[in-house]
Write a protein that holds these residues in place. Structure first.
Motif, PDB file in Angstrom:
ATOM      1  N   THR A 229       0.844  -1.196   0.000  1.00  0.00           N
ATOM      2  CA  THR A 229       0.000   0.000   0.000  1.00  0.00           C
ATOM      3  C   THR A 229       0.877   1.241   0.000  1.00  0.00           C
ATOM      4  O   THR A 229       2.091   1.178   0.195  1.00  0.00           O
ATOM      5  N   GLU A 230       0.249   2.381  -0.202  1.00  0.00           N
ATOM      6  CA  GLU A 230       0.955   3.651  -0.102  1.00  0.00           C
ATOM      7  C   GLU A 230       1.326   3.913   1.353  1.00  0.00           C
ATOM      8  O   GLU A 230       0.808   3.278   2.271  1.00  0.00           O
ATOM      9  N   GLY A 231       2.237   4.837   1.566  1.00  0.00           N
ATOM     10  CA  GLY A 231       2.702   5.112   2.914  1.00  0.00           C
ATOM     11  C   GLY A 231       1.867   6.157   3.636  1.00  0.00           C
ATOM     12  O   GLY A 231       1.214   6.996   3.025  1.00  0.00           O
ATOM     13  N   SER A 276     -10.592  -2.161   5.339  1.00  0.00           N
ATOM     14  CA  SER A 276     -10.379  -1.997   3.903  1.00  0.00           C
ATOM     15  C   SER A 276      -8.901  -1.830   3.561  1.00  0.00           C
ATOM     16  O   SER A 276      -8.556  -1.638   2.410  1.00  0.00           O
ATOM     17  N   TRP A 277      -8.041  -1.883   4.553  1.00  0.00           N
ATOM     18  CA  TRP A 277      -6.600  -1.745   4.351  1.00  0.00           C
ATOM     19  C   TRP A 277      -6.231  -0.451   3.641  1.00  0.00           C
ATOM     20  O   TRP A 277      -5.453  -0.431   2.695  1.00  0.00           O
ATOM     21  N   HIS A 278      -6.805   0.621   4.115  1.00  0.00           N
ATOM     22  CA  HIS A 278      -6.396   1.941   3.647  1.00  0.00           C
ATOM     23  C   HIS A 278      -6.018   2.743   4.885  1.00  0.00           C
ATOM     24  O   HIS A 278      -6.862   3.129   5.669  1.00  0.00           O
ATOM     25  N   ILE A 286      -2.698   5.830  13.724  1.00  0.00           N
ATOM     26  CA  ILE A 286      -3.044   4.993  12.583  1.00  0.00           C
ATOM     27  C   ILE A 286      -4.480   4.513  12.730  1.00  0.00           C
ATOM     28  O   ILE A 286      -4.880   4.031  13.794  1.00  0.00           O
ATOM     29  N   ALA A 287      -5.243   4.612  11.655  1.00  0.00           N
ATOM     30  CA  ALA A 287      -6.620   4.115  11.651  1.00  0.00           C
ATOM     31  C   ALA A 287      -6.865   3.297  10.397  1.00  0.00           C
ATOM     32  O   ALA A 287      -6.334   3.594   9.327  1.00  0.00           O
ATOM     33  N   LEU A 288      -7.667   2.253  10.546  1.00  0.00           N
ATOM     34  CA  LEU A 288      -8.086   1.405   9.430  1.00  0.00           C
ATOM     35  C   LEU A 288      -9.607   1.491   9.352  1.00  0.00           C
ATOM     36  O   LEU A 288     -10.328   0.731  10.004  1.00  0.00           O
ATOM     37  N   PRO A 289     -10.137   2.440   8.566  1.00  0.00           N
ATOM     38  CA  PRO A 289     -11.584   2.647   8.529  1.00  0.00           C
ATOM     39  C   PRO A 289     -12.289   1.735   7.542  1.00  0.00           C
ATOM     40  O   PRO A 289     -11.696   1.219   6.595  1.00  0.00           O
ATOM     41  N   GLY A 347     -12.354   6.494  -2.899  1.00  0.00           N
ATOM     42  CA  GLY A 347     -11.494   5.942  -1.866  1.00  0.00           C
ATOM     43  C   GLY A 347     -10.036   6.056  -2.206  1.00  0.00           C
ATOM     44  O   GLY A 347      -9.214   6.415  -1.386  1.00  0.00           O
ATOM     45  N   CYS A 348      -9.664   5.756  -3.451  1.00  0.00           N
ATOM     46  CA  CYS A 348      -8.270   5.848  -3.875  1.00  0.00           C
ATOM     47  C   CYS A 348      -8.247   5.908  -5.389  1.00  0.00           C
ATOM     48  O   CYS A 348      -9.276   5.760  -6.048  1.00  0.00           O
ATOM     49  N   LEU A 349      -7.070   6.159  -5.946  1.00  0.00           N
ATOM     50  CA  LEU A 349      -6.951   6.233  -7.388  1.00  0.00           C
ATOM     51  C   LEU A 349      -7.365   4.898  -7.984  1.00  0.00           C
ATOM     52  O   LEU A 349      -6.869   3.854  -7.591  1.00  0.00           O
TER      53      LEU A 349
END
Length: 396
Positions: A229-231, A276-278, A286-289, A347-349
């Motif tokens: 994933t991205e940082g 969702s691993w974002h 750190i949060a994993l929503p 959510g992401c690109l």
């Protein structure tokens, strides 16, 4: 009577204070006025003054993928030349694509009128990568070519080429060491074959803006892994999801930018399967929503506290169904120093977007109020959203 000027009437500190209210576009014009002004604006002292001012006016930045149309901007000609070289390589598509960076002040309305900025760069998934903004800068990578870019000022600095062959997977992350006032890029390369174990290398490039040329130097990592994933950069530490090579387990890796040491954040089975691993920055944690739709009563996410313990947080949002309708929204983080949560439809690109991006801001201290803003004229196919981007004079 002697003629007076800005330089003679006002002290240097007062000049810096006054110029800290200027837009980046105005500062670019001031650089051309005199060598003294150019030296002041490009100095490290003014950069810190301007950054501190910009932190109070953070930006919401969209990275929109689309088909290329107009000629490239002159400032980014180097990036486009490298991109064209990649497009001539065997197996590449003939269609030209690009990314549009569009940023606006996130605390002011209407967003499209609040100091909007735009920057265009070439972009193709799986070939190009862009990091989240840090201190007003982003890191751009096209295979082995890379650069540090100031999207607000439309300026960049190229970095040394990454040594890797065409079969190597390259993943890079941008961080900032506040103690030594330097930026660092962590680069992880992975080359694998059918009958051999993956060969991974770890490198760091330190960027000092008033020093000489940068170089990549190898570092050690005791944990063999592949980033996926991205940082996410929080308080001197880079975080990213990875797959551990020994047991194929999904973990979160952390990299201390100052000490350049890696560590592993283990996850329980419940956390691994229930997000969702974002990675998102929630109040500097750190949060994993989880994605939110009209069946949800609010936001649910796993949050890691200072002791390293994960807990499930639920934030109930009373007027949620009425505000979002049938849309599926994604939590992007909270605006720095406030209780206002930011949600967007993308959510992401890679997520398709309509002609209008819907931004919802919910203040947990005002439980019956949702601020809904429609950001129009972002012509593109997909997008990613970043919160708390700031203006910076680095690289001007």
């Amino acid at each position: 009577m002697e003629n007076s000027s800005f330089d003679t009437v006002f002290s240097l500190d007062l000049q810096k204070h006054i110029m800290s209210f200027f837009t980046l576009k105005s500062l670019a014009k001031c650089i051309c006025v005199s060598k003294q002004w150019a030296s002041l604006i490009r100095g490290e002292d003014f950069a810190k003054v301007y950054l501190n001012r910009s932190i109070d006016r953070p930006r919401l930045m969209f990275m929109v993928g689309r088909f290329a149309s107009d000629p490239p901007e002159p400032q980014m000609s180097w990036f486009y030349n490298v991109y064209k070289e990649l497009k001539r390589a065997p197996g590449k598509y003939d269609v030209e694509t690009e990314a549009l960076f569009h940023s606006v002040y996130q605390k002011e309305e209407p967003l499209l009128l609040s100091g909007q900025q735009q920057l265009r760069i070439p972009f193709e998934p799986f070939t190009c990568s862009v990091t989240r903004p840090i201190q007003g800068l982003i890191y751009l990578q096209l295979r082995t070519k890379s650069a540090i870019c100031n999207p607000g000022a439309k300026t960049f600095r190229t970095l040394p080429e990454i040594k890797a062959d065409p079969k190597t997977v390259i993943k890079s992350f941008l961080g900032y060491d506040k103690a030594t006032d330097v930026f660092k890029v962590l680069c992880i390369t992975c080359r694998s074959g059918v009958f051999v174990n993956p060969i991974r290398t770890y490198q760091v490039c330190t960027i000092r803006f008033n020093a000489g040329e940068e170089s990549w130097r190898p570092i050690r990592c005791a944990y063999d892994h592949s980033p996926s994933t991205e940082g996410l950069f929080i308080d001197g530490v880079l975080y990213y999801e990875a797959e551990r090579y020994s047991d194929k387990a999904r973990v979160i890796m952390s990299f201390n930018v100052m000490s350049e040491e890696f560590s592993v954040i283990e996850l329980s089975e419940q956390v691994r399967s229930d997000n969702s691993w974002h990675l998102v920055n929630y109040n500097e944690k750190i949060a994993l929503p989880q994605p939110v739709d009209n069946k949800s009563r609010g936001l649910q996410m796993w949050v890691r506290d200072e002791m390293g313990v994960w807990s499930l947080r639920s934030i109930r949002i009373p007027p949620w169904k009425k505000a979002i309708g049938c849309k599926r929204l994604y939590f992007r983080g909270n605006i720095h120093g406030t209780n206002e949560l930011v949600f967007t439809e993308n959510g992401c690109l890679g997520h398709l977007i309509p002609s209008v991006i819907h931004v919802l801001l919910y203040n947990t201290e005002k439980p019956n109020l949702i601020r809904k803003i429609d950001v129009e004229k972002l012509d593109g196919d997909n997008a990613e959203t970043f919160v708390d981007h700031v203006d910076s004079t680095w690289l001007m």
